[in-house]
Write an enzyme that holds these catalytic residues in place. Structure first.
Site, PDB file in Angstrom:
ATOM      1  N   CYS A   1      38.877  42.762  54.055  1.00 61.93           N
ATOM      2  CA  CYS A   1      39.024  42.823  52.596  1.00 61.93           C
ATOM      3  C   CYS A   1      38.992  44.260  52.108  1.00 61.93           C
ATOM      4  O   CYS A   1      38.086  45.015  52.446  1.00 61.93           O
ATOM      5  CB  CYS A   1      37.865  42.117  51.896  1.00 61.93           C
ATOM      6  SG  CYS A   1      37.766  40.391  52.200  1.00 61.93           S
TER       7      CYS A   1
ATOM      8  N   ASN B   1      33.686  46.887  53.183  1.00 58.49           N
ATOM      9  CA  ASN B   1      34.389  47.375  54.359  1.00 58.49           C
ATOM     10  C   ASN B   1      34.780  48.816  54.098  1.00 58.49           C
ATOM     11  O   ASN B   1      35.562  49.082  53.198  1.00 58.49           O
ATOM     12  CB  ASN B   1      35.631  46.521  54.629  1.00 58.49           C
ATOM     13  CG  ASN B   1      35.245  45.095  54.957  1.00 58.49           C
ATOM     14  OD1 ASN B   1      34.451  44.851  55.864  1.00 58.49           O
ATOM     15  ND2 ASN B   1      35.761  44.146  54.194  1.00 58.49           N
TER      16      ASN B   1
ATOM     17  N   SER C   1      36.963  38.095  41.496  1.00 55.90           N
ATOM     18  CA  SER C   1      36.230  39.236  42.045  1.00 55.90           C
ATOM     19  C   SER C   1      35.355  39.824  40.955  1.00 55.90           C
ATOM     20  O   SER C   1      35.847  40.282  39.934  1.00 55.90           O
ATOM     21  CB  SER C   1      37.208  40.286  42.564  1.00 55.90           C
ATOM     22  OG  SER C   1      38.020  39.703  43.555  1.00 55.90           O
ATOM     23  N   LEU C   2      34.054  39.806  41.202  1.00 60.23           N
ATOM     24  CA  LEU C   2      33.116  40.194  40.148  1.00 60.23           C
ATOM     25  C   LEU C   2      32.571  41.606  40.370  1.00 60.23           C
ATOM     26  O   LEU C   2      32.672  42.464  39.498  1.00 60.23           O
ATOM     27  CB  LEU C   2      31.982  39.171  40.101  1.00 60.23           C
ATOM     28  CG  LEU C   2      31.375  38.879  38.747  1.00 60.23           C
ATOM     29  CD1 LEU C   2      32.436  38.568  37.715  1.00 60.23           C
ATOM     30  CD2 LEU C   2      30.407  37.700  38.861  1.00 60.23           C
TER      31      LEU C   2
ATOM     32  N   SER D   1      42.950  34.811  44.389  1.00 62.45           N
ATOM     33  CA  SER D   1      41.833  35.651  43.965  1.00 62.45           C
ATOM     34  C   SER D   1      42.305  36.653  42.920  1.00 62.45           C
ATOM     35  O   SER D   1      43.306  37.335  43.107  1.00 62.45           O
ATOM     36  CB  SER D   1      41.278  36.392  45.186  1.00 62.45           C
ATOM     37  OG  SER D   1      40.260  37.275  44.800  1.00 62.45           O
TER      38      SER D   1
ATOM     39  N   CYS E   1      46.022  35.623  55.060  1.00 56.22           N
ATOM     40  CA  CYS E   1      45.771  36.382  53.843  1.00 56.22           C
ATOM     41  C   CYS E   1      47.049  37.155  53.535  1.00 56.22           C
ATOM     42  O   CYS E   1      47.477  37.995  54.319  1.00 56.22           O
ATOM     43  CB  CYS E   1      44.590  37.325  54.112  1.00 56.22           C
ATOM     44  SG  CYS E   1      44.233  38.408  52.725  1.00 56.22           S
TER      45      CYS E   1
ATOM     46  N   CYS F   1      38.178  49.809  46.673  1.00 55.80           N
ATOM     47  CA  CYS F   1      39.284  49.192  47.414  1.00 55.80           C
ATOM     48  C   CYS F   1      40.310  50.232  47.836  1.00 55.80           C
ATOM     49  O   CYS F   1      40.773  51.037  47.021  1.00 55.80           O
ATOM     50  CB  CYS F   1      39.950  48.134  46.539  1.00 55.80           C
ATOM     51  SG  CYS F   1      41.324  47.304  47.356  1.00 55.80           S
TER      52      CYS F   1
ATOM     53  N   CYS G   1      48.895  48.312  44.530  1.00 56.44           N
ATOM     54  CA  CYS G   1      48.220  47.580  43.453  1.00 56.44           C
ATOM     55  C   CYS G   1      47.995  48.534  42.280  1.00 56.44           C
ATOM     56  O   CYS G   1      47.636  49.681  42.489  1.00 56.44           O
ATOM     57  CB  CYS G   1      46.871  47.048  43.955  1.00 56.44           C
ATOM     58  SG  CYS G   1      45.985  46.035  42.727  1.00 56.44           S
TER      59      CYS G   1
ATOM     60  N   GLY H   1      47.363  43.840  46.218  1.00 53.35           N
ATOM     61  CA  GLY H   1      47.933  43.477  44.927  1.00 53.35           C
ATOM     62  C   GLY H   1      47.084  42.508  44.137  1.00 53.35           C
ATOM     63  O   GLY H   1      46.121  41.933  44.638  1.00 53.35           O
ATOM     64  N   GLU H   2      47.461  42.354  42.886  1.00 48.77           N
ATOM     65  CA  GLU H   2      46.783  41.432  41.991  1.00 48.77           C
ATOM     66  C   GLU H   2      47.713  40.229  41.779  1.00 48.77           C
ATOM     67  O   GLU H   2      48.740  40.347  41.113  1.00 48.77           O
ATOM     68  CB  GLU H   2      46.472  42.152  40.667  1.00 48.77           C
ATOM     69  CG  GLU H   2      46.042  41.263  39.529  1.00 48.77           C
ATOM     70  CD  GLU H   2      44.926  40.271  39.877  1.00 48.77           C
ATOM     71  OE1 GLU H   2      43.912  40.660  40.474  1.00 48.77           O
ATOM     72  OE2 GLU H   2      45.095  39.074  39.559  1.00 48.77           O
TER      73      GLU H   2
ATOM     74  N   GLU I   1      51.460  43.995  53.709  1.00 47.30           N
ATOM     75  CA  GLU I   1      50.549  43.654  54.802  1.00 47.30           C
ATOM     76  C   GLU I   1      50.079  42.223  54.716  1.00 47.30           C
ATOM     77  O   GLU I   1      49.834  41.684  53.627  1.00 47.30           O
ATOM     78  CB  GLU I   1      49.333  44.594  54.788  1.00 47.30           C
ATOM     79  CG  GLU I   1      49.700  45.966  55.311  1.00 47.30           C
ATOM     80  CD  GLU I   1      48.616  46.980  55.055  1.00 47.30           C
ATOM     81  OE1 GLU I   1      48.438  47.368  53.885  1.00 47.30           O
ATOM     82  OE2 GLU I   1      47.944  47.369  56.006  1.00 47.30           O
TER      83      GLU I   1
ATOM     84  N   CYS J   1      40.320  49.532  41.287  1.00 43.21           N
ATOM     85  CA  CYS J   1      38.966  49.216  41.727  1.00 43.21           C
ATOM     86  C   CYS J   1      38.481  50.330  42.654  1.00 43.21           C
ATOM     87  O   CYS J   1      39.175  50.701  43.604  1.00 43.21           O
ATOM     88  CB  CYS J   1      38.938  47.862  42.439  1.00 43.21           C
ATOM     89  SG  CYS J   1      39.534  46.517  41.377  1.00 43.21           S
TER      90      CYS J   1
HETATM   91  N1  SAH Z   1      43.350  41.756  43.323  1.00 44.12           N
HETATM   92  C1  SAH Z   1      42.755  40.529  43.743  1.00 44.12           C
HETATM   93  C2  SAH Z   1      43.094  40.209  45.166  1.00 44.12           C
HETATM   94  C3  SAH Z   1      42.479  41.125  46.177  1.00 44.12           C
HETATM   95  S1  SAH Z   1      41.277  40.198  46.971  1.00 44.12           S
HETATM   96  C4  SAH Z   1      41.261  40.562  43.487  1.00 44.12           C
HETATM   97  O1  SAH Z   1      40.769  41.619  43.110  1.00 44.12           O
HETATM   98  O2  SAH Z   1      40.602  39.547  43.603  1.00 44.12           O
HETATM   99  C5  SAH Z   1      40.390  41.279  47.810  1.00 44.12           C
HETATM  100  C6  SAH Z   1      38.902  40.979  47.744  1.00 44.12           C
HETATM  101  O3  SAH Z   1      38.284  41.973  48.504  1.00 44.12           O
HETATM  102  C7  SAH Z   1      38.348  41.094  46.332  1.00 44.12           C
HETATM  103  O4  SAH Z   1      37.312  40.182  46.125  1.00 44.12           O
HETATM  104  C8  SAH Z   1      37.783  42.510  46.335  1.00 44.12           C
HETATM  105  O5  SAH Z   1      36.729  42.639  45.420  1.00 44.12           O
HETATM  106  C9  SAH Z   1      37.319  42.641  47.739  1.00 44.12           C
HETATM  107  N2  SAH Z   1      37.312  44.024  48.195  1.00 44.12           N
HETATM  108  C10 SAH Z   1      38.076  45.038  47.788  1.00 44.12           C
HETATM  109  N3  SAH Z   1      37.786  46.152  48.462  1.00 44.12           N
HETATM  110  C11 SAH Z   1      36.819  45.824  49.327  1.00 44.12           C
HETATM  111  C12 SAH Z   1      36.119  46.529  50.338  1.00 44.12           C
HETATM  112  N4  SAH Z   1      36.393  47.804  50.598  1.00 44.12           N
HETATM  113  N5  SAH Z   1      35.194  45.862  51.040  1.00 44.12           N
HETATM  114  C13 SAH Z   1      34.955  44.560  50.835  1.00 44.12           C
HETATM  115  N6  SAH Z   1      35.598  43.830  49.922  1.00 44.12           N
HETATM  116  C14 SAH Z   1      36.507  44.461  49.164  1.00 44.12           C
END
Ligand code: SAH
Length: 366
Positions: free
Chosen positions: A343, A300, A220-221, A197, A105, A119, A112, A165-166, A92, A116
């Site tokens: 996201c 989201n 991503s924290l 990211s 993006c 996600c 992935c 993905g990462e 995607e 998390c």
């Molecule tokens: N794997 C990488 C790239 C994905 S980036 C990473 O984790 O950074 C996707 C971003 O969206 C990350 O900052 C993640 O924390 C955030 N994210 C994931 N699920 C989400 C959600 N349901 N709502 C909002 N942000 C989300």
């Protein structure tokens, strides 16, 4: 013999390839420009090549491998593409038009492996890491759809490796794709316009710091303490906050003047969004004295995720506390939520009878 995917080769790689076919160097230049500057997706369209050569190319190689399965257009103009690889896996890509630039993006993996909890992509598990060619093709598909094949893009294009993905588990593909996309006689999207990211693959953060022409970094924290982060982002058990922030501190040495790196913090109602969490986060970042900014991303939602976005007052209060402690914080407006393009929502969703997407304006199959 497996076909060579030419979109994944640098111009130097293409030179090797045309040489192996007994063709002169300038053919590599022609093919590279056809693929990346003219954004052509088949050899047939490369009419500056002799017909006989096009036929030989088609026998050994391919100019495109991703097929567009569907396209969804949001009320806010964001477009989501659901693509399929040659081995039938979902990829995607999201095109986000903004006033002064476009942001694409892209995904680095199909699915992935990281789990998390907030996600949707995690629900797919890892299907496969994408190749460099598959990464580059996503950009070509999106630009062609937005502006027409090969048409000049009216605004600058920024890229974010924030799709499925990462990216740091697709490190080699990603770096190769960035080299290809930077080429002046191609897409000409330089690393300075790219943000990668990561969920926190610590050794790769250190490695990226040493890449000469590197992209920007976002991390991503999602939580200010190990206890909470272990729960939300299990990768934290492997590389806890102490190690993650130490790597960030190292990375900081590679920042250029005026450059910062970004922490992303998804705000989950009642989970990680209290005033106390905000104070903990500010203290954590201040303790490490990092040249950073924080992007707050209200969650989201998506079935079956067990979270809700934080209400606007919470988001405001969280931001205010960070700012009052000297941490720059920005709230990211969600784009394309209605079409599952925001996201964390990329999970190869199709609009179906039991999952209707009301704002689905257009679905295109080809
Ligand atoms: N794997 C990488 C790239 C994905 S980036 C990473 O984790 O950074 C996707 C971003 O969206 C990350 O900052 C993640 O924390 C955030 N994210 C994931 N699920 C989400 C959600 N349901 N709502 C909002 N942000 C989300």
């Amino acid at each position: 013999m497996e076909q060579v995917h030419l979109t994944g080769l640098t111009e130097a790689g293409l030179r090797e390839f045309v040489k192996s076919m007994g063709e002169p160097d300038y053919r590599a230049r022609q093919i590279f420009a056809a693929l990346h500057r003219r954004r052509l997706r088949s050899f047939d369209e490369m009419t500056d090549l002799p017909k006989e050569l096009r036929a030989r190319l088609a026998a050994r190689a391919t100019a495109s491998t991703l097929a567009v399965e569907s396209r969804y257009i949001s009320e806010d103009g964001t477009r989501r593409y659901l693509l399929k690889t040659h081995d039938n896996l979902p990829v995607e890509t999201v095109f986000i038009p903004e006033e002064r630039r476009d942001t694409i993006c892209f995904s680095s993996q199909s699915g992935c492996p990281l789990q998390c909890s907030f996600c949707l992509t995690a629900k797919l598990g890892l299907l496969r890491t994408l190749t460099a060619g598959e990464i580059v093709e996503q950009i070509i598909v999106a630009l062609n759809d937005a502006y027409g094949e090969g048409a000049r893009t009216p605004r600058g294009t920024n890229l974010v490796a924030m799709g499925a993905g990462e990216p740091f588990l697709a490190f080699d593909s990603l770096m190769q794709a960035l080299r290809i996309m930077a080429a002046e006689d191609g897409l000409h999207i330089v690393p300075n316009r790219v943000t990668v990211s990561t969920a926190g693959i610590v050794p790769r953060i250190r490695e990226l710091a040493n890449v000469p022409d590197r992209p920007h970094l976002a991390i991503s924290l999602a939580a200010p303490t190990d206890e909470l982060r272990d729960e939300l982002m299990p990768i934290n058990k492997k590389w806890p906050l102490r190690e993650l922030l130490a790597a960030c501190k190292e990375f900081e040495k590679s920042l250029r003047p005026g450059e910062r790196f970004t922490f992303e913090y998804v705000l989950l109602d009642g989970v990680n969004d209290s005033d106390e969490h905000a104070r903990q986060l500010a203290n954590l970042l201040n303790r490490h004295q990092l040249r950073t900014k924080v992007n707050l991303i209200p969650h989201n939602p998506g079935d079956p995720l067990p979270y809700r976005p934080s209400p606007p007052e919470r988001v405001e209060s969280f931001q205010r506390i960070l700012e009052s402690k000297g941490v720059h914080a920005f709230v990211r407006r969600p784009r394309g939520r209605d079409i599952y393009a925001a996201c964390g929502q990329l999970s190869a969703r199709r609009a179906t009878a039991n999952n209707p997407s009301p704002a689905l304006v257009h679905q295109l199959t080809r």
